[in-house]
Design a protein around this motif. Structure first.
Motif, PDB file in Angstrom:
ATOM      1  N   GLN A 189      -8.555  -7.814  10.212  1.00 16.70           N
ATOM      2  CA  GLN A 189      -9.691  -6.941  10.490  1.00 16.70           C
ATOM      3  C   GLN A 189      -9.738  -5.748   9.550  1.00 16.70           C
ATOM      4  O   GLN A 189     -10.808  -5.227   9.231  1.00 16.70           O
ATOM      5  N   ASN A 190      -8.580  -5.311   9.076  1.00 18.41           N
ATOM      6  CA  ASN A 190      -8.484  -4.104   8.256  1.00 18.41           C
ATOM      7  C   ASN A 190      -8.156  -4.386   6.785  1.00 18.41           C
ATOM      8  O   ASN A 190      -7.739  -3.480   6.064  1.00 18.41           O
ATOM      9  N   GLN A 191      -8.358  -5.632   6.379  1.00 21.07           N
ATOM     10  CA  GLN A 191      -8.116  -6.025   4.985  1.00 21.07           C
ATOM     11  C   GLN A 191      -6.680  -5.738   4.529  1.00 21.07           C
ATOM     12  O   GLN A 191      -6.431  -5.395   3.368  1.00 21.07           O
ATOM     13  N   VAL A 192      -5.748  -5.855   5.474  1.00 22.65           N
ATOM     14  CA  VAL A 192      -4.326  -5.788   5.130  1.00 22.65           C
ATOM     15  C   VAL A 192      -3.883  -7.212   4.832  1.00 22.65           C
ATOM     16  O   VAL A 192      -3.835  -8.058   5.723  1.00 22.65           O
ATOM     17  N   GLU A 193      -3.579  -7.471   3.585  1.00 24.60           N
ATOM     18  CA  GLU A 193      -3.333  -8.848   3.161  1.00 24.60           C
ATOM     19  C   GLU A 193      -1.995  -9.384   3.627  1.00 24.60           C
ATOM     20  O   GLU A 193      -1.872 -10.560   3.986  1.00 24.60           O
ATOM     21  N   MET A 194      -0.977  -8.542   3.645  1.00 22.34           N
ATOM     22  CA  MET A 194       0.386  -9.049   3.739  1.00 22.34           C
ATOM     23  C   MET A 194       1.221  -8.260   4.743  1.00 22.34           C
ATOM     24  O   MET A 194       1.162  -7.031   4.780  1.00 22.34           O
ATOM     25  N   ILE A 195       2.001  -8.977   5.552  1.00 22.98           N
ATOM     26  CA  ILE A 195       3.000  -8.376   6.437  1.00 22.98           C
ATOM     27  C   ILE A 195       4.377  -8.733   5.873  1.00 22.98           C
ATOM     28  O   ILE A 195       4.713  -9.907   5.724  1.00 22.98           O
ATOM     29  N   ASP A 196       5.150  -7.728   5.530  1.00 19.93           N
ATOM     30  CA  ASP A 196       6.499  -7.963   5.025  1.00 19.93           C
ATOM     31  C   ASP A 196       7.390  -8.441   6.170  1.00 19.93           C
ATOM     32  O   ASP A 196       7.458  -7.809   7.228  1.00 19.93           O
ATOM     33  N   GLN A 215      -4.453   1.778  -0.566  1.00 20.14           N
ATOM     34  CA  GLN A 215      -5.589   1.498   0.310  1.00 20.14           C
ATOM     35  C   GLN A 215      -5.840   2.670   1.247  1.00 20.14           C
ATOM     36  O   GLN A 215      -4.910   3.241   1.826  1.00 20.14           O
ATOM     37  N   THR A 216      -7.115   3.002   1.406  1.00 21.35           N
ATOM     38  CA  THR A 216      -7.476   4.144   2.253  1.00 21.35           C
ATOM     39  C   THR A 216      -8.431   3.758   3.376  1.00 21.35           C
ATOM     40  O   THR A 216      -8.929   4.617   4.077  1.00 21.35           O
ATOM     41  N   ASN A 217      -8.667   2.458   3.549  1.00 20.84           N
ATOM     42  CA  ASN A 217      -9.650   2.004   4.535  1.00 20.84           C
ATOM     43  C   ASN A 217      -9.042   1.734   5.907  1.00 20.84           C
ATOM     44  O   ASN A 217      -9.738   1.291   6.821  1.00 20.84           O
ATOM     45  N   ILE A 218      -7.764   1.992   6.081  1.00 22.21           N
ATOM     46  CA  ILE A 218      -7.068   1.601   7.303  1.00 22.21           C
ATOM     47  C   ILE A 218      -7.438   2.525   8.457  1.00 22.21           C
ATOM     48  O   ILE A 218      -7.434   3.757   8.319  1.00 22.21           O
ATOM     49  N   GLU A 219      -7.721   1.930   9.616  1.00 24.13           N
ATOM     50  CA  GLU A 219      -8.042   2.711  10.814  1.00 24.13           C
ATOM     51  C   GLU A 219      -6.799   3.433  11.310  1.00 24.13           C
ATOM     52  O   GLU A 219      -5.758   2.824  11.543  1.00 24.13           O
TER      53      GLU A 219
END
Length: 245
Positions: A189-196, A227-231
């Motif tokens: 939903q927040n355009q976070v591509e990857m979870i380490d 990235q600065t778009n994160i809620e």
């Protein structure tokens, strides 16, 4: 570990790109410190490094190669998990709370019994350090509840558009998978591509995680940090799980 960097309170972390496997007997070990110093944990994550050690050890700082990651869009929601999610969504007694009781989730992760593992790497020092990150808005918990009782969850670290998974636990079957499904849905939903995911396990592999090279991970990290778009703050509930149905 004679070749490993020992860090003091004000020392900077070595760049993992330039100090690969200083000691071949412990691949991925980047540095060692006597304790976790103030501000050190935040600097580590933004450099692509994380702590992993046991009580009565110095703090061991790692940047493994390869690096296990879960691309949020690749999360594998198998039919069996979809069935669990549908039941979870339809049950008014079940809920997901984000950052509600960070300490309770971390303590549950620390005390969870794990196959082929004695004790825990989540020491009191680790709990204190991640709680400070949480208070600064950079560590988060996802709690899965049944009738207000904590049955599973996870905690993670986030800087910019990069999320670092830390630990999960379940007191009921699939409760940690529900927490991870919620995190992956939020990342989508927040355009976070990857979870380490740090290190490879069969469990993570079954959920869609895969190893990538350290160089690829570090290159992605530098982009994601900007990235600065994160809620902020993180706000979502169990309805986010509809993403997988």
């Amino acid at each position: 570990m004679s070749n490993i960097n020992w860090l003091g309170a004000h020392d900077v972390f070595p760049n993992p790109i330039h100090c690969q496997d200083l000691d071949p007997s412990v691949p991925g070990l980047i540095a060692v410190s006597e304790r976790i110093y103030p501000g050190q944990l935040a600097r580590a994550y933004q450099t692509g490094i994380f702590p992993w050690y046991s009580d009565n050890q110095p703090v061991l700082w790692w940047s493994p190669n390869p690096r296990m990651v879960l691309r949020a869009a690749d999360f594998k929601c198998h039919d069996s998990l979809k069935k669990v999610i549908r039941h979870f969504l339809s049950d008014p007694h079940k809920a997901i709370l984000v950052d509600h009781d960070f300490g309770a989730v971390v303590r549950s992760c620390a005390t969870a019994k794990r196959k082929d593992q004695d004790g825990t790497w989540i020491t009191h020092e680790i709990m204190d350090a991640y709680t400070q990150l949480h208070e600064q808005g950079h560590a988060h918990s996802i709690a899965v509840l049944d009738d207000q009782r904590l049955i599973g969850g996870l905690y993670c670290v986030a800087f910019g558009g990069m999320v670092f998974g830390e630990s999960m636990f379940s007191h009921q079957t699939d409760a940690s998978k529900i927490a991870l499904a919620a995190l992956a849905a939020w990342c989508n939903q927040n355009q976070v591509e990857m979870i380490d995911c740090q290190q490879e396990t069969a469990h993570l592999d079954s959920l869609g995680a895969a190893p990538i090279s350290r160089d690829e991970f570090l290159a992605h990290l530098q982009i994601a940090l900007k990235q600065t778009n994160i809620e902020i703050p993180w706000i979502f509930d169990k309805e986010i799980l509809h993403r997988w149905l």
